[in-house]
Enzyme design. Structure first.
Site, PDB file in Angstrom:
ATOM      1  N   LYS A 103       0.862  -1.141   0.158  1.00 19.29           N
ATOM      2  CA  LYS A 103       0.038  -0.045  -0.219  1.00 19.29           C
ATOM      3  C   LYS A 103       0.981   1.199   0.002  1.00 19.29           C
ATOM      4  O   LYS A 103       2.038   1.007   0.401  1.00 19.29           O
ATOM      5  CB  LYS A 103      -1.050  -0.018   1.311  1.00 19.29           C
ATOM      6  CG  LYS A 103      -2.191   0.959   1.126  1.00 19.29           C
ATOM      7  CD  LYS A 103      -3.090   0.141   0.431  1.00 19.29           C
ATOM      8  CE  LYS A 103      -4.412   1.134   0.217  1.00 19.29           C
ATOM      9  NZ  LYS A 103      -5.646   0.231  -0.356  1.00 19.29           N
ATOM     10  N   GLY A 214     -20.948   6.508   2.688  1.00 20.48           N
ATOM     11  CA  GLY A 214     -19.914   7.062   1.680  1.00 20.48           C
ATOM     12  C   GLY A 214     -20.465   6.889   0.374  1.00 20.48           C
ATOM     13  O   GLY A 214     -21.087   5.585   0.133  1.00 20.48           O
ATOM     14  N   GLY A 216     -18.748   7.604  -2.704  1.00 16.55           N
ATOM     15  CA  GLY A 216     -17.550   7.965  -3.655  1.00 16.55           C
ATOM     16  C   GLY A 216     -17.724   6.486  -4.563  1.00 16.55           C
ATOM     17  O   GLY A 216     -18.771   6.209  -5.157  1.00 16.55           O
ATOM     18  N   ASN A 217     -16.431   6.290  -5.358  1.00 11.94           N
ATOM     19  CA  ASN A 217     -16.397   5.169  -6.175  1.00 11.94           C
ATOM     20  C   ASN A 217     -17.223   3.987  -5.818  1.00 11.94           C
ATOM     21  O   ASN A 217     -18.184   3.546  -6.338  1.00 11.94           O
ATOM     22  CB  ASN A 217     -14.905   4.833  -6.605  1.00 11.94           C
ATOM     23  CG  ASN A 217     -14.809   3.614  -7.343  1.00 11.94           C
ATOM     24  OD1 ASN A 217     -15.652   3.565  -8.239  1.00 11.94           O
ATOM     25  ND2 ASN A 217     -13.483   3.212  -7.610  1.00 11.94           N
ATOM     26  N   GLY A 219     -19.085   3.212  -2.955  1.00 15.48           N
ATOM     27  CA  GLY A 219     -20.402   3.600  -2.519  1.00 15.48           C
ATOM     28  C   GLY A 219     -21.417   3.674  -3.440  1.00 15.48           C
ATOM     29  O   GLY A 219     -22.557   3.338  -3.481  1.00 15.48           O
TER      30      GLY A 219
HETATM   31  P1  NAD Z   1     -13.830   7.746  -2.637  1.00  8.72           P
HETATM   32  O1  NAD Z   1     -12.587   8.753  -2.389  1.00  8.72           O
HETATM   33  O2  NAD Z   1     -14.215   7.520  -3.911  1.00  8.72           O
HETATM   34  O3  NAD Z   1     -15.104   7.817  -1.885  1.00  8.72           O
HETATM   35  C1  NAD Z   1     -14.884   7.974  -0.141  1.00  8.72           C
HETATM   36  C2  NAD Z   1     -16.375   8.360   0.015  1.00  8.72           C
HETATM   37  O4  NAD Z   1     -16.597   8.557   1.491  1.00  8.72           O
HETATM   38  C3  NAD Z   1     -16.837   9.961  -0.330  1.00  8.72           C
HETATM   39  O5  NAD Z   1     -18.009   9.942  -0.811  1.00  8.72           O
HETATM   40  C4  NAD Z   1     -16.581  10.884   0.750  1.00  8.72           C
HETATM   41  O6  NAD Z   1     -17.594  12.120   0.791  1.00  8.72           O
HETATM   42  C5  NAD Z   1     -17.143  10.019   1.843  1.00  8.72           C
HETATM   43  N1  NAD Z   1     -16.448  10.132   3.291  1.00  8.72           N
HETATM   44  C6  NAD Z   1     -15.433  10.569   3.547  1.00  8.72           C
HETATM   45  N2  NAD Z   1     -15.193  10.890   4.924  1.00  8.72           N
HETATM   46  C7  NAD Z   1     -16.293  10.556   5.331  1.00  8.72           C
HETATM   47  C8  NAD Z   1     -17.063  10.200   6.483  1.00  8.72           C
HETATM   48  N3  NAD Z   1     -16.222  10.723   8.011  1.00  8.72           N
HETATM   49  N4  NAD Z   1     -18.101   9.799   6.645  1.00  8.72           N
HETATM   50  C9  NAD Z   1     -19.079   9.362   5.920  1.00  8.72           C
HETATM   51  N5  NAD Z   1     -18.610   9.504   4.477  1.00  8.72           N
HETATM   52  C10 NAD Z   1     -17.276   9.810   4.306  1.00  8.72           C
HETATM   53  O7  NAD Z   1     -13.090   6.465  -2.217  1.00  8.72           O
HETATM   54  P2  NAD Z   1     -13.482   4.935  -2.733  1.00  8.72           P
HETATM   55  O8  NAD Z   1     -12.360   4.417  -3.443  1.00  8.72           O
HETATM   56  O9  NAD Z   1     -14.821   4.902  -2.724  1.00  8.72           O
HETATM   57  O10 NAD Z   1     -12.946   4.168  -1.177  1.00  8.72           O
HETATM   58  C11 NAD Z   1     -13.843   4.187   0.020  1.00  8.72           C
HETATM   59  C12 NAD Z   1     -13.366   3.033   0.741  1.00  8.72           C
HETATM   60  O11 NAD Z   1     -13.293   1.642  -0.044  1.00  8.72           O
HETATM   61  C13 NAD Z   1     -11.817   3.179   1.237  1.00  8.72           C
HETATM   62  O12 NAD Z   1     -11.853   2.385   2.670  1.00  8.72           O
HETATM   63  C14 NAD Z   1     -11.107   2.382   0.504  1.00  8.72           C
HETATM   64  O13 NAD Z   1      -9.868   1.799   0.941  1.00  8.72           O
HETATM   65  C15 NAD Z   1     -12.109   1.202  -0.045  1.00  8.72           C
HETATM   66  N6  NAD Z   1     -11.773  -0.099  -1.183  1.00  8.72           N
HETATM   67  C16 NAD Z   1     -11.818   0.958  -2.526  1.00  8.72           C
HETATM   68  C17 NAD Z   1     -11.454   0.084  -3.654  1.00  8.72           C
HETATM   69  C18 NAD Z   1     -11.783   0.665  -4.855  1.00  8.72           C
HETATM   70  O14 NAD Z   1     -11.762  -0.145  -5.885  1.00  8.72           O
HETATM   71  N7  NAD Z   1     -11.777   2.105  -5.153  1.00  8.72           N
HETATM   72  C19 NAD Z   1     -11.293  -1.211  -3.336  1.00  8.72           C
HETATM   73  C20 NAD Z   1     -11.197  -1.616  -2.006  1.00  8.72           C
HETATM   74  C21 NAD Z   1     -11.400  -0.802  -0.941  1.00  8.72           C
END
Ligand code: NAD
Length: 406
Positions: A103, A214, A216-217, A219
């Site tokens: 990571k 969440g 983001g991507n 959620g």
């Molecule tokens: P992202 O940046 O696209 O989205 C994160 C979301 O969380 C955003 O909507 C943000 O507004 C929200 N957020 C931030 N702080 C917050 C809080 N305190 N309370 C509620 N919501 C909050 O990130 P992502 O890629 O969607 O990743 C989200 C999680 O999934 C992370 O833990 C990441 O490690 C994990 N993850 C992501 C992937 C991937 O393919 N992107 C793969 C495995 C795990």
């Protein structure tokens, strides 16, 4: 703030009590192969020089090259990166892909940088670490706040320095730059396949009421996929607020509202609630998809759902895990639930090395049985060892890694 690395090590101690592993193997896994901190000098647009702190943790490569995303966040620090690298090691083993765990990250609030500053920062991260990266050595990917565009800058910088033409050192690239079809929704979709494989075993209704933290991507993709399959998304949230409608949210309208206002707050067909309230809503499935340590011993007793699907990494602390297990609320653990992302990243790496391009249909056809197989094996292991799904997943992963290492 809890130290996520200590939490990860608590989980490791716990699994060593549930199942007999070789002591030296467990001792080896208590430390990463290496953790690297770098200072990254960046010339800002006003010509001043700013030094950022960056990281790469290479945790374990028994099963293949180190693999894991790069996180840009103001709270990112070495213990978080170490924990995430440890979980990546287990996740790749759970998904049964030939990759190890790593990571990376930079302590930065990317919203405060111009595009040019962000590009210089990203390229400099690669310059500092180019010796240890490579398709057969260490293969980073996006994570929170890192995008396909950032992966393009990084791939380009790596090619300039090393002459590598495979593009296989970074995954999560845009499709026209060597990315895989299906990588965008892969984590949410993989989570859905896992949920579907376990739904009956966990005695969840055919159509669930789902709350997602969440947007983001991960959620937002998960929300759409669950809704497409007839489940009702009753609440979603971002960093500023959460919105709730007991009859279900119209996600297209929610997306449009978020796009036009920049936030979920004040969506006309829903009630504003807090992120804390979202976690405590009575519903069938809670999906944390934002950050680590959101379900803790402070709020775990107030959770009223039938099951939790961890799409974020490390959202439930070890103390909360115990409480939920005693309450009979199954937690589908991150190392299984969100492993669809790294699996499609691995597909991207394989396509780059073989100079192939698979269709989205082919990608999902390969992904589905892998997620189902891991889910079934983990469920059986947790039943056999009378333990949680998390411990079942850890046992499956550690047995695979131990076999290779010993
Ligand atoms: P992202 O940046 O696209 O989205 C994160 C979301 O969380 C955003 O909507 C943000 O507004 C929200 N957020 C931030 N702080 C917050 C809080 N305190 N309370 C509620 N919501 C909050 O990130 P992502 O890629 O969607 O990743 C989200 C999680 O999934 C992370 O833990 C990441 O490690 C994990 N993850 C992501 C992937 C991937 O393919 N992107 C793969 C495995 C795990």
């Amino acid at each position: 703030m809890q130290n996520p690395y200590q939490n990860a090590m608590k989980q490791l101690d716990k699994v060593a009590k549930v199942k007999n592993f070789n002591d030296s193997f467990i001792a080896r896994l208590r430390q990463p192969d290496r953790d690297i901190r770098i200072s990254i000098p960046v010339q800002m647009d006003d010509k001043s020089l700013k030094i950022f702190e960056g990281y790469r943790v290479e945790y374990n490569n028994a099963l293949g090259p180190y693999k894991g995303g790069i996180r840009y966040h103001h709270d990112t620090e070495i213990n978080e990166v170490k924990a995430l690298a440890f979980w990546m090691t287990l996740k790749c083993a759970v998904a049964n892909i030939p990759m190890g765990g790593g990571k990376g990250g930079i302590t930065v609030e990317p919203r405060n940088l111009s595009k040019g500053e962000l590009e210089r920062l990203s390229r400099e991260w690669v310059r500092s670490l180019s010796d240890i990266l490579g398709p057969r050595k260490d293969v980073p990917a996006p994570d929170v706040n890192t995008t396909p565009e950032i992966m393009t800058w990084m791939t380009d910088e790596y090619a300039k320095i090393t002459g590598d033409k495979t593009r296989a050192t970074f995954t999560g690239k845009p499709i026209e730059k060597g990315g895989s079809e299906g990588r965008g929704p892969a984590t949410g979709l993989g989570g859905f396949y896992v949920f579907n494989a376990l739904r009956k075993d966990l005695k969840l209704p055919e159509k669930c009421k789902v709350a997602i933290q969440g947007f983001g991507n991960v959620g937002s993709n998960a929300a759409e996929i669950f809704a497409e399959h007839g489940h009702k998304i009753i609440a979603v949230s971002d960093s500023k607020s959460a919105i709730f409608n007991k009859d279900g949210l119209d996600l297209k309208k929610v997306q449009a509202h978020k796009k036009s206002t920049g936030a979920l707050k004040d969506f006309p067909d829903a009630k504003n609630i807090t992120n804390e309230e979202l976690l405590e809503l009575p519903c069938d499935l809670l999906v944390p998809a934002a950050f680590e340590n959101v379900i803790t011993e402070q709020n775990a007793r107030k959770i009223k759902v039938k099951a939790i699907l961890e799409l974020a990494n490390g959202p439930v602390t070890p103390e909360a895990d115990e409480i939920l297990f005693k309450k009979g609320i199954p937690v589908i653990p991150d190392v299984l639930a969100n492993s669809g992302g790294v699996t499609v990243s691995y597909f991207e790496w394989e396509q780059n090395l073989k100079n192939e391009h698979w269709t989205e249909k082919e990608v999902f056809k390969k992904l589905k049985p892998m997620m189902e197989d891991a889910s079934k094996k983990i469920f059986e292991e947790s039943k056999k060892s009378r333990t949680s799904l998390r411990m079942g997943a850890f046992i499956l992963a550690l047995e695979r890694i131990q076999k290779k290492m010993l």
